[in-house]
Design a protein around this motif. Structure first.
Motif, PDB file in Angstrom:
ATOM      1  N   TYR A   1      47.168  53.459  36.996  1.00 28.57           N
ATOM      2  CA  TYR A   1      47.147  52.725  37.488  1.00 28.57           C
ATOM      3  C   TYR A   1      48.757  52.903  37.822  1.00 28.57           C
ATOM      4  O   TYR A   1      49.705  53.705  37.420  1.00 28.57           O
TER       5      TYR A   1
ATOM      6  N   TYR B   1      52.768  50.873  38.142  1.00 26.29           N
ATOM      7  CA  TYR B   1      53.316  49.507  37.678  1.00 26.29           C
ATOM      8  C   TYR B   1      54.849  50.145  37.515  1.00 26.29           C
ATOM      9  O   TYR B   1      55.261  51.191  38.128  1.00 26.29           O
TER      10      TYR B   1
ATOM     11  N   TYR C   1      52.334  44.998  38.083  1.00 27.90           N
ATOM     12  CA  TYR C   1      51.440  45.644  38.746  1.00 27.90           C
ATOM     13  C   TYR C   1      51.818  46.198  40.335  1.00 27.90           C
ATOM     14  O   TYR C   1      52.016  45.324  41.690  1.00 27.90           O
TER      15      TYR C   1
ATOM     16  N   GLN D   1      43.262  54.921  32.550  1.00 29.11           N
ATOM     17  CA  GLN D   1      42.475  54.123  31.968  1.00 29.11           C
ATOM     18  C   GLN D   1      41.455  54.029  31.862  1.00 29.11           C
ATOM     19  O   GLN D   1      41.787  54.124  33.402  1.00 29.11           O
ATOM     20  N   ASN D   2      40.842  53.530  31.639  1.00 27.61           N
ATOM     21  CA  ASN D   2      39.635  53.059  31.759  1.00 27.61           C
ATOM     22  C   ASN D   2      39.363  51.705  32.244  1.00 27.61           C
ATOM     23  O   ASN D   2      40.362  51.210  31.806  1.00 27.61           O
ATOM     24  N   GLN D   3      38.755  51.269  32.661  1.00 24.07           N
ATOM     25  CA  GLN D   3      38.761  50.076  33.300  1.00 24.07           C
ATOM     26  C   GLN D   3      37.262  49.683  32.502  1.00 24.07           C
ATOM     27  O   GLN D   3      36.302  49.764  32.605  1.00 24.07           O
ATOM     28  N   GLY D   4      37.543  48.280  31.294  1.00 22.97           N
ATOM     29  CA  GLY D   4      36.300  47.352  30.672  1.00 22.97           C
ATOM     30  C   GLY D   4      36.146  47.487  29.566  1.00 22.97           C
ATOM     31  O   GLY D   4      36.813  48.222  28.998  1.00 22.97           O
ATOM     32  N   GLY D   5      36.288  47.058  29.291  1.00 21.41           N
ATOM     33  CA  GLY D   5      36.242  46.616  27.137  1.00 21.41           C
ATOM     34  C   GLY D   5      37.478  46.133  26.783  1.00 21.41           C
ATOM     35  O   GLY D   5      38.191  45.817  27.392  1.00 21.41           O
TER      36      GLY D   5
ATOM     37  N   GLU E   1      40.954  47.757  26.145  1.00 24.03           N
ATOM     38  CA  GLU E   1      41.579  48.769  26.417  1.00 24.03           C
ATOM     39  C   GLU E   1      43.027  48.350  26.815  1.00 24.03           C
ATOM     40  O   GLU E   1      43.017  47.640  26.421  1.00 24.03           O
TER      41      GLU E   1
ATOM     42  N   LEU F   1      47.193  49.793  27.217  1.00 21.32           N
ATOM     43  CA  LEU F   1      47.717  50.395  28.644  1.00 21.32           C
ATOM     44  C   LEU F   1      48.858  50.900  27.851  1.00 21.32           C
ATOM     45  O   LEU F   1      49.380  50.728  26.438  1.00 21.32           O
TER      46      LEU F   1
ATOM     47  N   ASN G   1      42.573  39.074  27.407  1.00 22.22           N
ATOM     48  CA  ASN G   1      42.640  39.994  26.544  1.00 22.22           C
ATOM     49  C   ASN G   1      44.869  39.907  25.842  1.00 22.22           C
ATOM     50  O   ASN G   1      44.906  39.977  27.461  1.00 22.22           O
TER      51      ASN G   1
ATOM     52  N   ARG H   1      39.517  39.426  30.612  1.00 22.22           N
ATOM     53  CA  ARG H   1      38.300  40.639  29.369  1.00 22.22           C
ATOM     54  C   ARG H   1      37.033  41.262  29.998  1.00 22.22           C
ATOM     55  O   ARG H   1      37.349  42.514  29.299  1.00 22.22           O
ATOM     56  N   THR H   2      36.507  40.873  30.963  1.00 17.53           N
ATOM     57  CA  THR H   2      35.681  41.355  31.566  1.00 17.53           C
ATOM     58  C   THR H   2      35.860  42.299  32.581  1.00 17.53           C
ATOM     59  O   THR H   2      36.396  43.317  32.179  1.00 17.53           O
ATOM     60  N   PHE H   3      37.814  42.198  32.811  1.00 14.94           N
ATOM     61  CA  PHE H   3      38.011  43.661  33.895  1.00 14.94           C
ATOM     62  C   PHE H   3      37.670  44.431  32.860  1.00 14.94           C
ATOM     63  O   PHE H   3      38.551  45.596  33.349  1.00 14.94           O
ATOM     64  N   GLY H   4      39.156  43.935  31.544  1.00 18.49           N
ATOM     65  CA  GLY H   4      39.166  45.243  30.896  1.00 18.49           C
ATOM     66  C   GLY H   4      40.777  45.118  30.798  1.00 18.49           C
ATOM     67  O   GLY H   4      41.512  44.626  31.559  1.00 18.49           O
ATOM     68  N   GLY H   5      41.377  46.632  30.772  1.00 14.79           N
ATOM     69  CA  GLY H   5      42.741  46.289  30.777  1.00 14.79           C
ATOM     70  C   GLY H   5      43.072  46.840  31.099  1.00 14.79           C
ATOM     71  O   GLY H   5      45.100  47.499  31.216  1.00 14.79           O
ATOM     72  N   GLY H   6      43.036  47.316  32.775  1.00 13.38           N
ATOM     73  CA  GLY H   6      43.127  48.198  33.529  1.00 13.38           C
ATOM     74  C   GLY H   6      44.821  47.214  34.207  1.00 13.38           C
ATOM     75  O   GLY H   6      45.915  47.228  34.530  1.00 13.38           O
ATOM     76  N   GLU H   7      44.571  46.474  34.694  1.00 14.17           N
ATOM     77  CA  GLU H   7      45.495  45.394  35.128  1.00 14.17           C
ATOM     78  C   GLU H   7      45.994  43.872  34.501  1.00 14.17           C
ATOM     79  O   GLU H   7      45.317  43.036  34.005  1.00 14.17           O
ATOM     80  N   LEU H   8      47.368  44.546  33.943  1.00 13.38           N
ATOM     81  CA  LEU H   8      48.027  43.337  33.350  1.00 13.38           C
ATOM     82  C   LEU H   8      48.994  42.431  33.620  1.00 13.38           C
ATOM     83  O   LEU H   8      49.859  42.486  34.668  1.00 13.38           O
TER      84      LEU H   8
END
Lengths: 111, 114
Positions: free
Chosen positions: A34, A36, A46, A91-95, A97, A99, B32, B96-103
């Motif tokens: 990613y 930013y 982003y 970063q993992n995608q999903g869950g 997590e 950043l 999230n 939530r479903t996408f995850g923490g990648g894009e903030l």
């Protein structure tokens, strides 16, 4: 701790392409890259992300090496407003997590 | 479209005083939520994140706390501020479903403790 390494700063001439490097030699197979950026006194914005293939959007292009150990963010025609701190994150995608931002790299676009 | 707001934008507080920063997200559900801090000249430090109402994870020991009383509301608090609490505080959300990648970040709250 951040899993990426970026040079602390870089200069670029206005109108030229800015190529921002990032090393992520310990990246795992399910981790995305990613990017930013943070303009002074604002929240990070982003830019783009990718897994394996190169990606392009209206802001930038992301080139990921075949072994995925490094990547380059390309701003094709840098403007003065692109002056900012750029963060490269894996970063993992999903869950649930979170950043982790490193120190980033300060890009200064000069007139 | 989704929006995120945090307030106040700027505040100056004496050492030992309490703190409350508030963040709300509109246009999405079950996000999230995150609180980050950026001290002068330093990178972003994750303070807290939440995956649901009443669920808070703390990343670093400190005299700050966070609460999530509603799905789209995230509050950062302190009972007694320290000088070292000065900084730029940023709230953020992700799908939530996408995850923490894009903030998606709020505008930030700049706190000066004197």
């Amino acid at each position: 701790d951040a899993k990426t390494t970026q040079p602390p700063s870089m200069d670029c001439a206005e109108g030229r392409a800015a190529n921002l490097p990032c090393n992520h030699s310990t990246i795992s197979g399910n981790e995305y890259v990613y990017w930013y950026r943070q303009i002074h006194s604002q929240g990070p914005q982003y830019i783009i992300h990718g897994l394996k293939n190169n990606e392009t959007n209206e802001m930038a292009s992301l080139i990921i090496t075949e072994d995925r150990k490094s990547s380059t963010l390309i701003l094709p025609h840098a403007t003065l407003r692109d002056t900012a701190v750029y963060y490269c994150i894996v970063q993992n995608q999903g869950g649930s997590e979170k950043l982790v931002f490193g120190k980033g790299m300060k890009l200064t676009v000069n007139p | 479209s989704q929006t995120i707001h945090q307030w106040p934008a700027t505040l100056v507080q004496p050492v030992g005083s309490p703190l409350s920063l508030e963040c709300t997200v509109e246009g999405t559900s079950n996000p999230n939520l995150y609180w980050y801090r950026q001290a002068a000249g330093r990178g972003l430090q994750l303070l807290f994140y939440s995956v649901g109402i009443g669920q808070i994870s703390s990343e670093v020991p400190q005299n700050l706390s966070a609460s999530r009383p509603q799905d789209r509301q995230f509050i950062l608090s302190s009972k007694k501020l320290l000088l070292s609490d000065s900084g730029f505080y940023l709230c953020a959300w992700s799908h939530r479903t996408f995850g923490g990648g894009e903030l998606f970040f709020g505008e930030g709250s700049r706190l000066t403790v004197l």
